[in-house]
Design an enzyme around this catalytic site. Structure first.
Site, PDB file in Angstrom:
ATOM      1  N   HIS A  95      -1.390   7.236   7.845  1.00 16.43           N
ATOM      2  CA  HIS A  95      -0.519   8.160   7.109  1.00 16.43           C
ATOM      3  C   HIS A  95      -1.234   9.476   6.812  1.00 16.43           C
ATOM      4  CE1 HIS A  95       3.275   6.232   6.186  1.00 16.43           C
ATOM      5  NE2 HIS A  95       2.695   5.125   5.769  1.00 16.43           N
ATOM      6  N   CYS A 134       7.175  -0.033   6.695  1.00 22.69           N
ATOM      7  CA  CYS A 134       6.654   1.112   5.960  1.00 22.69           C
ATOM      8  C   CYS A 134       7.716   1.563   4.961  1.00 22.69           C
ATOM      9  CB  CYS A 134       6.332   2.246   6.943  1.00 22.69           C
ATOM     10  SG  CYS A 134       5.694   3.722   6.140  1.00 22.69           S
ATOM     11  N   LEU A 135       7.313   1.792   3.718  1.00 25.33           N
ATOM     12  CA  LEU A 135       8.274   2.214   2.692  1.00 25.33           C
ATOM     13  C   LEU A 135       8.973   3.521   3.074  1.00 25.33           C
ATOM     14  CD1 LEU A 135       6.322   1.453  -0.630  1.00 25.33           C
ATOM     15  CD2 LEU A 135       8.171   0.109   0.398  1.00 25.33           C
ATOM     16  N   GLN A 154       3.251   9.957   1.182  1.00 21.55           N
ATOM     17  CA  GLN A 154       4.505   9.234   0.921  1.00 21.55           C
ATOM     18  C   GLN A 154       5.106   9.563  -0.435  1.00 21.55           C
ATOM     19  OE1 GLN A 154       2.752   5.222   2.198  1.00 21.55           O
ATOM     20  NE2 GLN A 154       4.879   5.083   2.839  1.00 21.55           N
ATOM     21  N   HIS A 207      -3.175   1.203   8.343  1.00 20.01           N
ATOM     22  CA  HIS A 207      -1.818   1.768   8.229  1.00 20.01           C
ATOM     23  C   HIS A 207      -1.837   2.982   7.287  1.00 20.01           C
ATOM     24  CE1 HIS A 207       2.720   1.134   7.676  1.00 20.01           C
ATOM     25  NE2 HIS A 207       2.411   1.997   6.720  1.00 20.01           N
ATOM     26  N   GLU A 208      -2.514   2.844   6.137  1.00 22.97           N
ATOM     27  CA  GLU A 208      -2.523   3.933   5.147  1.00 22.97           C
ATOM     28  C   GLU A 208      -3.346   5.126   5.633  1.00 22.97           C
ATOM     29  OE1 GLU A 208      -0.299   3.626   3.083  1.00 22.97           O
ATOM     30  OE2 GLU A 208      -0.027   1.463   3.137  1.00 22.97           O
ATOM     31  N   GLY A 215       0.848  -1.189   0.000  1.00 19.72           N
ATOM     32  CA  GLY A 215       0.000   0.000   0.000  1.00 19.72           C
ATOM     33  C   GLY A 215       0.880   1.234   0.000  1.00 19.72           C
TER      34      GLY A 215
HETATM   35 NI    NI Z   1       3.561   3.232   5.562  1.00 19.88          NI
END
Ligand code: NI
Length: 171
Positions: free
Chosen positions: A139, A93-94, A51, A135-136, A46
């Protein structure tokens, strides 16, 4: 315009509360396309708009490996219900390379959002996808896994966090 890139900690855009998307227009469709591209390139499950440096309420998810859900775009997402006792699972997380932590979240949730076609939809999910949605959406509220992980994991992440901070200071 230069192509958008993945944004990593401690970029302040990751800590802002993102604003609603007013209209699904060409800008939004272009952003969605870039988010999908970057998610695929980074092999993520995701990716949220902050991000890639855009503080708007939008995220994308990859197709589920069991083919239970396709790749999808969620605009102005809202969690409409939670269900079940909290379950602990490891997340990464990226935007926080090298950091992982165990996070407790409700296992089943329903999410309402608008799609790229401008139509509202509501989906119910459990397991990995339900965790990914939470999670998203975190963000979009400026919340990162380091805020939610266990105290032990937070301690373990101190060194990689400091390395990310000094790498950013050198840029
Ligand atoms: Ni993340």
């Amino acid at each position: 315009m230069a192509p958008r890139q993945l944004v990593t900690y401690p970029n302040p855009v990751l800590r802002a509360r993102a604003r609603d998307v007013a209209e699904v227009d060409a800008w939004v469709r272009g952003l969605a396309g870039e988010m999908l591209r970057i998610m695929r390139e980074e092999d993520g499950v995701g990716l949220a708009a902050p991000q890639v440096g855009e503080s708007v309420r939008m995220f994308v998810t990859a197709a589920q490996e069991d083919e239970s859900a396709p790749e999808r775009v969620y605009i102005n997402p809202v969690i409409v219900s939670f269900e079940g006792a909290l379950e602990a699972s490891e997340e990464g997380c990226l935007s926080l390379p090298g950091i992982r932590g165990t996070i407790r979240r409700p296992p089943r949730i329903a999410v309402r959002a608008t799609g790229l076609d401008g139509e509202a939809f509501t989906l119910l999910s459990s397991g990995l996808l339900a965790r990914c949605w939470q999670h998203e959406i975190d963000h979009l509220d400026g919340i990162l896994i380091i805020d939610r992980m266990s105290a032990i994991d937070r301690l373990a992440s101190r060194k990689p966090l400091r390395q990310l901070e000094s790498a950013a200071a050198e840029r």
